[in-house]
Design a protein around this motif. Structure first.
Motif, PDB file in Angstrom:
ATOM      1  N   CYS A  90      90.302  47.663  42.690  1.00  0.00           N
ATOM      2  CA  CYS A  90      89.977  47.998  41.491  1.00  0.00           C
ATOM      3  C   CYS A  90      89.208  46.632  41.001  1.00  0.00           C
ATOM      4  O   CYS A  90      89.746  45.440  41.187  1.00  0.00           O
ATOM      5  CB  CYS A  90      90.951  48.277  40.362  1.00  0.00           C
ATOM      6  SG  CYS A  90      90.537  48.714  38.709  1.00  0.00           S
ATOM      7  N   LEU A  91      87.940  46.720  40.139  1.00  0.00           N
ATOM      8  CA  LEU A  91      87.200  45.380  39.747  1.00  0.00           C
ATOM      9  C   LEU A  91      88.118  44.815  38.686  1.00  0.00           C
ATOM     10  O   LEU A  91      87.801  43.379  38.481  1.00  0.00           O
ATOM     11  CB  LEU A  91      85.906  45.726  38.997  1.00  0.00           C
ATOM     12  CG  LEU A  91      84.878  46.410  40.007  1.00  0.00           C
ATOM     13  CD1 LEU A  91      83.728  46.843  39.358  1.00  0.00           C
ATOM     14  CD2 LEU A  91      84.504  45.277  41.076  1.00  0.00           C
TER      15      LEU A  91
ATOM     16  N   HIS B 108      90.339  57.769  39.836  1.00  0.00           N
ATOM     17  CA  HIS B 108      90.681  56.578  39.576  1.00  0.00           C
ATOM     18  C   HIS B 108      90.115  55.997  38.015  1.00  0.00           C
ATOM     19  O   HIS B 108      90.786  55.555  37.646  1.00  0.00           O
ATOM     20  CB  HIS B 108      90.095  55.543  40.577  1.00  0.00           C
ATOM     21  CG  HIS B 108      90.194  54.246  40.471  1.00  0.00           C
ATOM     22  ND1 HIS B 108      90.956  53.331  41.286  1.00  0.00           N
ATOM     23  CD2 HIS B 108      89.800  53.100  39.566  1.00  0.00           C
ATOM     24  CE1 HIS B 108      91.072  52.149  40.885  1.00  0.00           C
ATOM     25  NE2 HIS B 108      90.478  52.016  39.861  1.00  0.00           N
ATOM     26  N   GLU B 109      88.694  56.779  37.837  1.00  0.00           N
ATOM     27  CA  GLU B 109      88.092  56.222  36.837  1.00  0.00           C
ATOM     28  C   GLU B 109      88.789  56.897  35.507  1.00  0.00           C
ATOM     29  O   GLU B 109      88.907  56.402  34.450  1.00  0.00           O
ATOM     30  CB  GLU B 109      86.659  56.507  36.855  1.00  0.00           C
ATOM     31  CG  GLU B 109      85.981  55.742  38.030  1.00  0.00           C
ATOM     32  CD  GLU B 109      86.089  54.242  37.948  1.00  0.00           C
ATOM     33  OE1 GLU B 109      86.533  53.521  36.910  1.00  0.00           O
ATOM     34  OE2 GLU B 109      86.306  53.787  39.237  1.00  0.00           O
TER      35      GLU B 109
ATOM     36  N   HIS C  99      91.748  55.245  34.285  1.00  0.00           N
ATOM     37  CA  HIS C  99      91.437  54.095  33.295  1.00  0.00           C
ATOM     38  C   HIS C  99      91.232  54.464  32.006  1.00  0.00           C
ATOM     39  O   HIS C  99      91.528  53.814  31.043  1.00  0.00           O
ATOM     40  CB  HIS C  99      89.896  53.489  33.887  1.00  0.00           C
ATOM     41  CG  HIS C  99      90.246  52.424  34.889  1.00  0.00           C
ATOM     42  ND1 HIS C  99      90.996  51.312  34.835  1.00  0.00           N
ATOM     43  CD2 HIS C  99      89.608  52.083  36.090  1.00  0.00           C
ATOM     44  CE1 HIS C  99      90.841  50.343  35.897  1.00  0.00           C
ATOM     45  NE2 HIS C  99      90.093  51.323  36.594  1.00  0.00           N
TER      46      HIS C  99
ATOM     47  N   GLN D  89      87.038  49.384  30.890  1.00  0.00           N
ATOM     48  CA  GLN D  89      87.178  48.251  31.727  1.00  0.00           C
ATOM     49  C   GLN D  89      86.276  47.188  31.161  1.00  0.00           C
ATOM     50  O   GLN D  89      86.149  45.965  31.176  1.00  0.00           O
ATOM     51  CB  GLN D  89      86.903  48.545  33.270  1.00  0.00           C
ATOM     52  CG  GLN D  89      87.664  49.068  34.024  1.00  0.00           C
ATOM     53  CD  GLN D  89      87.438  49.226  35.584  1.00  0.00           C
ATOM     54  OE1 GLN D  89      86.640  50.375  35.765  1.00  0.00           O
ATOM     55  NE2 GLN D  89      87.814  48.542  36.272  1.00  0.00           N
TER      56      GLN D  89
HETATM   57 NI    NI Z   1      89.499  50.426  38.560  1.00  0.00          NI
END
Ligand code: NI
Length: 171
Positions: free
Chosen positions: A93-94, A135-136, A139, A51
């Motif tokens: 999510c950011l 979740h991470e 990514h 991210q």
């Molecule tokens: Ni996220």
């Protein structure tokens, strides 16, 4: 210490698959500190290196409840060894601000990872940390939580973000 820019959907760099971390040095440690600071500043509970456009297998998290002491965690080269149960988790999510939705996740996970010094550790967890880990790691594999939505819903989200980008460009 400066904050890192968080890639925003539909940036294609969010789709890159991250490479394993091979060197545990002071630069790696500095990156994790910057990622934690960026995550706290953005009020997130997790942030993957992908991210912030660093395509290495690591993420940071803090899943402490409101009112609890901060509990920063760093996972380098994380691997899920075991999954048990199934839960519907509501996620955001950011990298996709303003979007929330339900994602099917394992209830419990057992994870092996390395800390910043390169020492291996294992965690077995449920609750928010279990969801955050899944979740991470997604990514790091170039996967986003909206990939679990129907294709119609995904298209609507993509259009909304593309339109916002165009308006930004024109401004
Ligand atoms: Ni996220």
């Amino acid at each position: 210490m400066s904050l890192l820019d968080i890639l925003q959907f539909p940036d294609e760099r969010l789709r890159r698959v991250a490479e394993p971390v091979a060197t545990f040095d002071s630069a790696l440690s500095a990156l994790t500190e910057q990622m934690l600071e960026t995550m706290y500043e953005s009020r997130g509970v997790g942030l993957a290196a992908t991210q912030v456009n660093e395509h290495r297998r690591l993420f940071v998290a803090d899943c402490a409840e409101d009112g609890e002491a901060p509990a920063p965690m760093i996972f380098i080269n994380p691997v899920i060894l075991d999954r048990q149960g199934l839960v519907d988790s509501e996620e955001g999510c950011l990298s996709i601000p303003g979007i929330n939705g339900m994602v099917p996740r394992a209830e419990l996970v057992r994870v092996r990872a390395h800390d910043v010094r390169g020492d291996e550790f294992e965690v077995t967890t449920g609750g928010l940390l279990s969801i955050c880990i899944q979740h991470e790691i997604d990514h790091l594999d170039g996967r986003l939580f909206i990939d679990y939505f129907s294709s119609l819903k995904r298209q609507r989200i993509r259009k909304k973000f593309e339109k916002a980008l165009r308006q930004q460009d024109q401004a």
